[in-house]
Structures are given as C-alpha cells and as structure tokens.
Design an enzyme around this catalytic site. Structure first.
Site, PDB file in Angstrom:
ATOM      1  N   ARG A  62       0.918  -0.834  -0.360  1.00 55.91           N
ATOM      2  CA  ARG A  62       0.324   0.137   0.138  1.00 55.91           C
ATOM      3  C   ARG A  62       1.241   0.869   0.028  1.00 55.91           C
ATOM      4  O   ARG A  62       1.833   1.290   0.548  1.00 55.91           O
ATOM      5  CB  ARG A  62      -0.953  -0.150   1.314  1.00 55.91           C
ATOM      6  N   GLU A  70     -11.217   5.051  -5.416  1.00 59.44           N
ATOM      7  CA  GLU A  70     -11.806   4.091  -4.830  1.00 59.44           C
ATOM      8  C   GLU A  70     -12.284   3.377  -6.506  1.00 59.44           C
ATOM      9  O   GLU A  70     -12.663   4.139  -7.237  1.00 59.44           O
ATOM     10  CB  GLU A  70     -13.051   3.602  -4.240  1.00 59.44           C
ATOM     11  N   ARG A 106      -0.666  -5.588   4.943  1.00 61.81           N
ATOM     12  CA  ARG A 106      -0.102  -4.988   3.588  1.00 61.81           C
ATOM     13  C   ARG A 106       1.217  -4.240   3.714  1.00 61.81           C
ATOM     14  O   ARG A 106       1.467  -3.474   5.617  1.00 61.81           O
ATOM     15  CB  ARG A 106      -0.750  -3.637   2.739  1.00 61.81           C
TER      16      ARG A 106
END
Length: 170
Positions: A62, A70, A106
């Site tokens: 990330r 999004e 992540r």
C-alpha cells in the site's frame, strides 16, 4: 515404554518443525518493516495498492502518504488512478522502502521506479491521489497536492472531487 518415547520425540519434532515454519514466516514479514529492497511489480490492484514479487514471495504493498479514488464502487478517477500507477511501475523492478504493516497485512511503503521517480509523489503530481493527512505529516506531499489542485491536474479538474475516505463512508 520405548515406543512411547519414540512417539513423544516424533511429536515434539513435528511440533517444533511446524512452529519453526510459522516463526520464519512471521519474521520474514517483519523483516520488510523499516527495510529497503528491490522487487518486481507483478500486479496493480488500484491506484494505491500493488503486488510485488520478492524472492519468489508475493507481497501486497500500500503506497504510503497517499489515498487514491476507489476502483470499487466506481468512484470518479478510480480506474484512471489504477492505470496511472500501472504506467508508472507495472512490470518494473522497483526500490521499496518499507515503513510498517497496516491492519490488512499490506506493507506500507514508498516506491521508487526505474526512472528514479517516487511513485507515491508522482501519483499526487498527476492528480491521481490525495495526500492522506490522517496517516502522513510529510509536507512534501501536501505541497504537491496544492500544486496539482491549483493546476487542475487529473481529478482536480472535477468541480467537486470527493476524497476516498469520504467516498468509503457512503
């Protein structure tokens, strides 16, 4: 009695072997925190998330300091942000500066592509991301966002862009 000892030794061996494997896995994950390494970008999930391959191990990354529109829920510029990230680094060997892990496991990182561009910053320069002030106090990202907004680059061309954290609430 001898058979019982053998069974006990065998059970202990398998228990320790299994425990050791889990321990190696956890320490391998922890080793990317505060660590710099080179890996190949093998997937782009959205504008701020990618998958890299390091020593035959896929790792979700990330991008630190930024938040992109999004892709899921079809937020405006979500697909554009994914394509922009892909254009910046897909298929390349990149330098990853791991910072920490998020709740989704992540690796939060700064990524530099083979043109020596800081991908996280390039996403803001292209108007494909917001500076994620909730998790970043780095003023370089704030300044880049101000310039992109002023020049109406990318998503800043929109009259009323909605921040991803607001979009996720609805």
């Amino acid at each position: 009695m001898r058979l019982g000892k053998i069974i006990l030794v065998v059970l202990c061996f398998f228990f320790n072997l299994s425990f050791g494997q889990n321990k190696v896995h956890l320490s391998a994950q922890a080793s990317f925190k505060n660590h710099t390494f080179v890996a190949k970008v093998i997937g782009i999930m959205d504008g701020d998330t990618m998958e890299i391959l390091y020593k035959n191990t896929p790792i979700k990354v990330r991008l630190a300091h930024i938040d992109c529109p999004e892709k899921r829920g079809k937020q405006p510029f979500g697909a554009n942000a994914k394509k922009a990230l892909s254009d910046l680094c897909f298929g390349q060997n990149v330098t990853v500066y791991g910072e920490k892990y998020d709740r989704y496991r992540r690796l939060i990182a700064v990524v530099v592509n083979n043109k020596k561009q800081v991908v996280n910053q390039e996403m803001i320069k292209q108007g494909m991301a917001w500076h994620f002030k909730r998790y970043s106090k780095d003023m370089a990202y704030a300044k880049l966002e101000v310039v992109a907004r002023k020049n109406k680059v990318g998503l800043w061309h929109d009259i009323n862009p909605i921040a991803p954290w607001e979009w996720r609430k609805s």
